[in-house]
Design an enzyme around this catalytic site. Structure first.
Site, PDB file in Angstrom:
ATOM      1  N   ASP A 469       0.833  -1.211   0.212  1.00  0.00           N
ATOM      2  CA  ASP A 469       0.152   0.017   0.234  1.00  0.00           C
ATOM      3  C   ASP A 469       0.978   1.361   0.121  1.00  0.00           C
ATOM      4  O   ASP A 469       2.043   1.116  -0.025  1.00  0.00           O
ATOM      5  CB  ASP A 469      -0.947   0.048   1.163  1.00  0.00           C
ATOM      6  CG  ASP A 469      -0.402   0.221   2.565  1.00  0.00           C
ATOM      7  OD1 ASP A 469       0.518   0.962   2.493  1.00  0.00           O
ATOM      8  OD2 ASP A 469      -0.590  -0.533   3.526  1.00  0.00           O
ATOM      9  N   ASP A 544       0.149 -12.857   5.881  1.00  0.00           N
ATOM     10  CA  ASP A 544       0.369 -12.246   7.112  1.00  0.00           C
ATOM     11  C   ASP A 544       0.487 -10.914   7.343  1.00  0.00           C
ATOM     12  O   ASP A 544       0.294 -10.112   6.191  1.00  0.00           O
ATOM     13  CB  ASP A 544       2.084 -12.782   7.313  1.00  0.00           C
ATOM     14  CG  ASP A 544       2.957 -12.385   6.720  1.00  0.00           C
ATOM     15  OD1 ASP A 544       3.182 -11.012   6.605  1.00  0.00           O
ATOM     16  OD2 ASP A 544       3.671 -12.804   5.725  1.00  0.00           O
ATOM     17  N   GLU A 546       2.459  -8.013   9.612  1.00  0.00           N
ATOM     18  CA  GLU A 546       3.794  -7.713  10.804  1.00  0.00           C
ATOM     19  C   GLU A 546       3.434  -6.273  11.302  1.00  0.00           C
ATOM     20  O   GLU A 546       3.722  -6.349  12.599  1.00  0.00           O
ATOM     21  CB  GLU A 546       4.871  -7.600   9.855  1.00  0.00           C
ATOM     22  CG  GLU A 546       6.106  -7.386  10.492  1.00  0.00           C
ATOM     23  CD  GLU A 546       7.479  -7.102  10.000  1.00  0.00           C
ATOM     24  OE1 GLU A 546       8.519  -7.721  10.153  1.00  0.00           O
ATOM     25  OE2 GLU A 546       7.294  -6.571   8.814  1.00  0.00           O
ATOM     26  N   GLU A 550       0.823   0.024  10.768  1.00  0.00           N
ATOM     27  CA  GLU A 550       0.902   0.811   9.414  1.00  0.00           C
ATOM     28  C   GLU A 550      -0.518   0.236   8.570  1.00  0.00           C
ATOM     29  O   GLU A 550      -0.887   0.968   7.648  1.00  0.00           O
ATOM     30  CB  GLU A 550       2.101   0.358   8.743  1.00  0.00           C
ATOM     31  CG  GLU A 550       3.251   0.869   9.246  1.00  0.00           C
ATOM     32  CD  GLU A 550       4.548   0.333   8.749  1.00  0.00           C
ATOM     33  OE1 GLU A 550       5.282   1.210   8.464  1.00  0.00           O
ATOM     34  OE2 GLU A 550       4.729  -0.828   8.598  1.00  0.00           O
ATOM     35  N   TYR A 628      11.699  -3.893  18.054  1.00  0.00           N
ATOM     36  CA  TYR A 628      11.617  -4.202  16.725  1.00  0.00           C
ATOM     37  C   TYR A 628      10.133  -4.958  16.662  1.00  0.00           C
ATOM     38  O   TYR A 628       9.216  -4.388  15.965  1.00  0.00           O
ATOM     39  CB  TYR A 628      12.421  -5.141  15.851  1.00  0.00           C
ATOM     40  CG  TYR A 628      14.199  -4.590  15.722  1.00  0.00           C
ATOM     41  CD1 TYR A 628      14.317  -3.112  16.149  1.00  0.00           C
ATOM     42  CD2 TYR A 628      14.837  -5.376  15.167  1.00  0.00           C
ATOM     43  CE1 TYR A 628      15.665  -2.757  16.183  1.00  0.00           C
ATOM     44  CE2 TYR A 628      16.241  -5.110  14.984  1.00  0.00           C
ATOM     45  CZ  TYR A 628      16.475  -3.656  15.367  1.00  0.00           C
ATOM     46  OH  TYR A 628      17.947  -3.128  15.181  1.00  0.00           O
TER      47      TYR A 628
END
Length: 721
Positions: A469, A544, A546, A550, A628
Site C-alpha cells: 500500500d 501475514d 507484521e 501501518e 523491533y
C-alpha cells in the site's frame, strides 16, 4: 441510506504517467476474462500462482490444499484439513514462558477429494469467478484432452463456509484420508435426494459426507481400498459431494442434526454493503446461496470479532457448532444468508492532532522552539529514497512537522516555506520522477513499483512490485491539502494532484466492481477485519500481517483524504475500517492478559509479532530485538494511535518490556518510537523525554521528527490533566 460501496472512486483509466507493463507472475491459472482485475492479497492467492500448483487456501475453519501428485502420486486432488489444538506445535523452546511461536500442521490429509482420472502431470488447477471473499477452484483431469467444462471438480470457496463442497463433473470419485478410515456407515438421509455417510477416521474424529447426484447421474457407490485409505467410486459421477467435521466426537448425536440442516446448500460468493451514520456504522456480508437444505439458510462460521459485533438478527442464527481457527480463536457456526456487523464510536472526531490539537502556552512555545531548530535541518532527507516505503515515511515525517509547526501563529511564515519544500519533495512522486517510477500492471491490474524490472528482484522494496500500500504518501497528500488551505487559502495542489492520489487509493482500496481497472479492496480483508501485507508470493502459512499500526495508518490516511477532498463516502469507509481495526487489532494483535484468542503460553508476548493465517510468530522480518517486534506495531504515531492502542495496554507493555531504563537501551531510532508510544499511557514522561536538554537526533526514527513527538505527547498530556 445508500451503501458506501455503491459508487466507484472513478472509472477513468489509470494516469498515463504510469507506464503499462506485464507482471512477471503470469495469471495463466485464472480463466476469467483477462481484463477482469484479480485480487492479489486474499486467502486464495497461493492457488493463483502458476509455479506452485500446491494451492493452500484458508477458507476458515477449513484449510483446503491442491496437490498435483508430484510429491506423492498417491495424493492428487483437494486436501481438506482442520487441525485440533492438540496438533499445534510451540517453539522453538516449547517450555519457554512465553513461547515465541505456535503453528498448526498445514499438510495433514484428513480428507482428500480426488478422482480415478487424476494423474500426476496431467491434473492441474484453474480458478474463476475471483472476488474479494470467494473463488471457484477447478481441478481438471486433463485440460488438453477434455477442455475446461468437463472431467473436473469445482470447489466454490467462500470465507467462513460451513461445509466443503465439491462439484463433480463426469468423474469417478475417489475419497481418501491418510488418517485411514476406521468406519464408513450409511446414515439416514436428511433430505430427499441426498445420500449421507458417517465416517470415522482412525484418530476417532467423525466427519459427515453428503452426496447429491445430479439428474441422470447414478447414485454414488464405492469400494474400500485394502489399506483403508480410500473410498473408490464404481463409476462416473456428476453431482455434489459435501463434507463437514463434527466438532466433538463425544457429542456426535448433539452436533450431527445441526450439520444435517445445512447439507445440500452451499455459498458461491459474497457481496459487501455498508452504511455509516454519524459515529456509528454497519457492514453486511450477503452470501450467495446455491442448492437447498432443510434450514433454508446457509451455515457459515464466524470469527470472534464478527460475533462480538453481530446485530440481533444475525445473532439469532447461532448454532451449537464451533470449530477452532488456526490463529484467531474459536469460530462459531451461524445459519443465515447474510450477516450484519455493527461498530459504534467511529473516530469521526479525530483529525490531525490528539485532543483536537488543544494546547497551552508552554506547549506552543516548546513546539515553536523545536520546530525552529528542525527547520534548519535537511527537511527533504530521504524523501527521494529508492524505496517507496522509506520515502513515504520521510514524506510523512515532514508533513507532520509542518502540521505541528503551523499550529503556532508566530510560525506561519516559516511554515509556508516548509510547506513549499514538502510540496517540492512530493512533486517528485506526483510527477512519477522518483528513482523507481510507478507503473500500471496490465496482468493483475494495479499500480506497483518498477523496482522489480530495475533490480530483477521480486523482493525489492519489501515486495512492492508484488503489491503493497501507499499509506504514507496518501497521508502526506492529505496534509498538504489541509495545510494549503490554512496557510495559502487555496486548493491549487489538490486540483493538480487529486487524480494521482485517487489512483493510489483505488489501487489499494477500490470500493466497487464497477471500477474496471482495480480489484475491490486489495489489501483490507473485510472477513478478517484487517489487511494482509503479502502479495503475489506463495506462502506455506498463508498471508501475514507484521505491522498492525501501518494497517490502520492507511485507513486513517484514506479517511483524511476523503475529509479534505469532500468525498464523504471515502471518509466514511476510512472511519468504518478504523472502527473495525480497533476491534480486531485488540483481539488478534495486541494481547492483554485477558486475551482468549491465542494460547495462554503465547499471550505474555503482548503482541502477535507476525500474524499468519496458520500461525503466530513473535518476530519480525528484519530482526528479533524486542523494540523491533513491539515497535513495528506502534509506527507511525499519529492522532489515530490513541484510538486504537488502549492506555491500559500501552502501560502494561511498557512495564513488561521497557520500564526502569530499558527503553534507553533501544536501538537508535526505535528509542523515539517507544517514548512517543508511551505518551498514550504516561504523556508527562514522554513529553519531558523529548524536551530534555542534550536530545540526540540519532534517537529519532526516520518517520518521526522531534517537533511532532513534542506536539503529540504534549497534546496527550494536556488531555490527561
Amino acid at each position: 441510506m445508500s451503501s458506501i460501496f455503491d459508487k466507484p472512486i472513478s472509472t477513468d483509466a489509470p494516469l498515463s504517467m504510469f507506464n503499462r507493463k506485464k507482471h512477471p507472475v503470469s495469471r495463466e491459472v485464472v480463466i476469467d476474462n483477462p481484463e477482469h482485475p484479480v485480487e492479489t492479497n486474499t486467502f486464495y492467492t497461493n492457488a493463483l500462482l502458476p509455479d506452485s500448483q500446491r494451492g493452500a487456501c484458508w477458507t476458515l475453519p477449513y484449510l483446503v490444499t491442491f496437490l498435483n501428485g508430484t510429491e506423492n502420486p498417491e495424493w492428487c486432488g483437494m486436501v481438506v484439513s482442520h487441525a485440533e489444538k492438540d496438533k499445534m506445535s510451540m517453539g522453538p523452546d516449547p517450555k519457554a514462558d512465553p513461547v515465541q511461536f505456535y503453528i498448526n500442521p498445514p499438510d495433514i490429509k484428513y480428507f482428500v477429494f480426488s478422482a480415478a482420472e487424476f494423474k500426476n502431470k496431467t491434473t492441474t488447477i484453474t480458478v474463476d469467478s475471483t472476488s474479494r471473499m470467494s473463488v471457484n477452484l477447478n481441478i481438471h483431469a486433463d485440460r488438453a484432452k477434455f477442455g475446461d467444462l468437463t472431467k473436473k471438480i469445482t470447489f466454490p470457496l467462500v470465507q467462513g463456509m460451513g461445509l466443503v463442497t465439491a462439484q463433480y463433473s463426469n468423474l469417478v470419485p475417489v475419497m481418501g484420508s491418510e488418517i485411514f478410515f476406521q468406519s464408513v456407515n450409511i446414515a439416514p438421509s436428511p433430505r430427499m435426494g441426498i445420500q449421507k455417510y458417517r465416517i470415522k477416521l482412525e484418530d476417532n474424529r467423525t466427519w459427515l459426507m453428503y452426496v447429491i447426484p445430479s439428474a441422470g447421474s447414478p447414485e454414488f457407490q464405492y469400494d474400500m481400498s485394502e489399506n483403508r485409505r480410500k473410498l473408490l467410486g464404481r463409476g462416473p459421477f456428476t453431482g455434489i459431494i459435501q463434507i463437514a467435521k463434527v466438532p466433538d466426537n463425544d457429542k456426535v448425536t448433539e452436533f450431527e442434526p445441526t450439520i444435517d440442516l445445512a447439507a445440500g446448500a452451499y455459498p458461491t460468493g459474497a457481496t459487501l454493503d455498508a452504511t455509516v451514520d454519524g459515529n456509528s456504522g454497519s457492514y453486511t456480508f450477503n452470501f450467495i446461496r446455491q442448492g437447498d437444505n432443510n434450514a433454508r439458510k446457509l451455515l457459515m462460521f464466524a470469527l470472534p470479532h464478527h460475533v462480538d459485533s453481530f446485530d440481533s438478527r444475525t445473532l439469532a442464527g447461532k448454532s451449537n457448532l464451533q470449530l477452532r481457527s488456526p490463529s484467531k480463536g474459536m469460530m462459531l457456526g451461524f445459519f443465515g444468508d447474510s450477516w450484519t456487523m455493527q461498530e459504534t464510536n467511529l473516530p469521526t472526531h479525530i483529525s490531525w492532532l490528539p485532543n483536537a490539537g488543544k494546547m497551552n502556552d508552554e506547549l506552543r512555545m516548546a513546539i515553536y522552539q523545536s520546530g525552529s531548530a528542525d527547520m534548519q535541518q535537511d527537511l527533504e532527507l530521504n524523501t527521494d529514497d529508492a524505496s517507496v516505503y522509506f520515502a513515504g515515511k520521510s514524506l510523512a515525517r515532514l508533513a507532520n512537522l509542518v502540521l505541528a509547526f503551523s499550529s503556532i501563529d508566530i510560525a506561519l511564515a516559516e511554515s509556508r516555506k516548509a510547506l513549499d519544500r514538502l510540496k517540492k519533495s512530493m512533486d517528485r512522486w506526483t510527477s512519477n520522477k522518483q528513482k523507481h517510477p510507478l507503473v500500471y500492471d496490465e496482468t493483475w491490474k494495479g499500480i506497483i513499483s518498477n523496482a522489480y524490472w530495475d533490480k530483477k528482484d521480486p523482493g525489492a522494496d519489501f515486495g512492492g512490485p508484488f503489491y503493497n500500500d501507499f499509506g504514507y504518501h496518501i497521508y502526506t497528500a492529505a496534509a498538504i491539502v489541509d495545510l494549503d488551505r490554512i496557510l495559502n487559502n487555496n486548493s491549487d495542489w489538490l486540483n493538480k494532484n487529486r487524480d494521482w492520489v485517487n489512483n493510489l487509493i483505488r489501487n489499494v482500496a477500490n470500493p466497487s466492481t464497477n471500477d474496471p481497472y482495480f480489484p475491490v479492496s486489495r489489501s483490507f480483508d473485510w472477513f478478517h477485519g484487517h489487511s494482509w501485507a503479502k502479495g503475489l508470493f506463495w506462502s506455506g502459512d498463508g498471508k501475514d500481517q507484521e505491522s498492525s499500526s501501518e494497517d490502520y495508518n492507511f485507513a486513517f490516511a484514506m479517511k483524511l483524504w476523503g475529509m479534505v477532498t469532500g468525498d464523504a463516502a471515502m471518509e466514511a469507509r476510512g472511519n468504518l475500517m478504523l472502527g473495525i481495526l480497533k476491534r480486531t487489532v485488540n483481539e488478534y494483535m495486541l494481547l492483554g492478559s485477558d486475551n482468549k484468542i491465542h494460547p495462554a503460553e503465547f499471550i505474555k508476548n503482548m503482541v502477535s509479532g507476525i500474524l499468519f493465517e496458520n500461525k503466530c510468530d513473535h518476530a519480525t522480518y528484519f530482526g528479533n530485538r524486542t523494540e523491533y517486534i513491539q515497535g513495528i506495531h506502534m509506527i507511525p504515531l499519529t492522532a489515530i494511535s490513541p484510538y486504537i492502542r488502549r492506555r491500559g495496554f500501552v502501560k502494561a507493555e511498557w512495564e513488561r518490556y521497557f520500564d526502569n531504563g530499558r527503553a534507553e537501551n533501544a536501538d537508535k531510532g526505535w528509542k523515539s518510537i517507544l517514548f512517543a508510544n508511551y505518551a498514550i499511557a504516561n504523556p508527562k514522561v514522554a513529553y519531558e523525554w523529548f524536551r530534555q536538554d542534550g536530545f540526540d537526533q540519532i534517537w529519532l526514527d526516520g518517520g518521526l521528527s522531534r517537533t511532532w513527538a513534542i506536539a503529540f505527547s504534549g497534546c496527550e498530556f494536556i488531555e490527561s490533566l
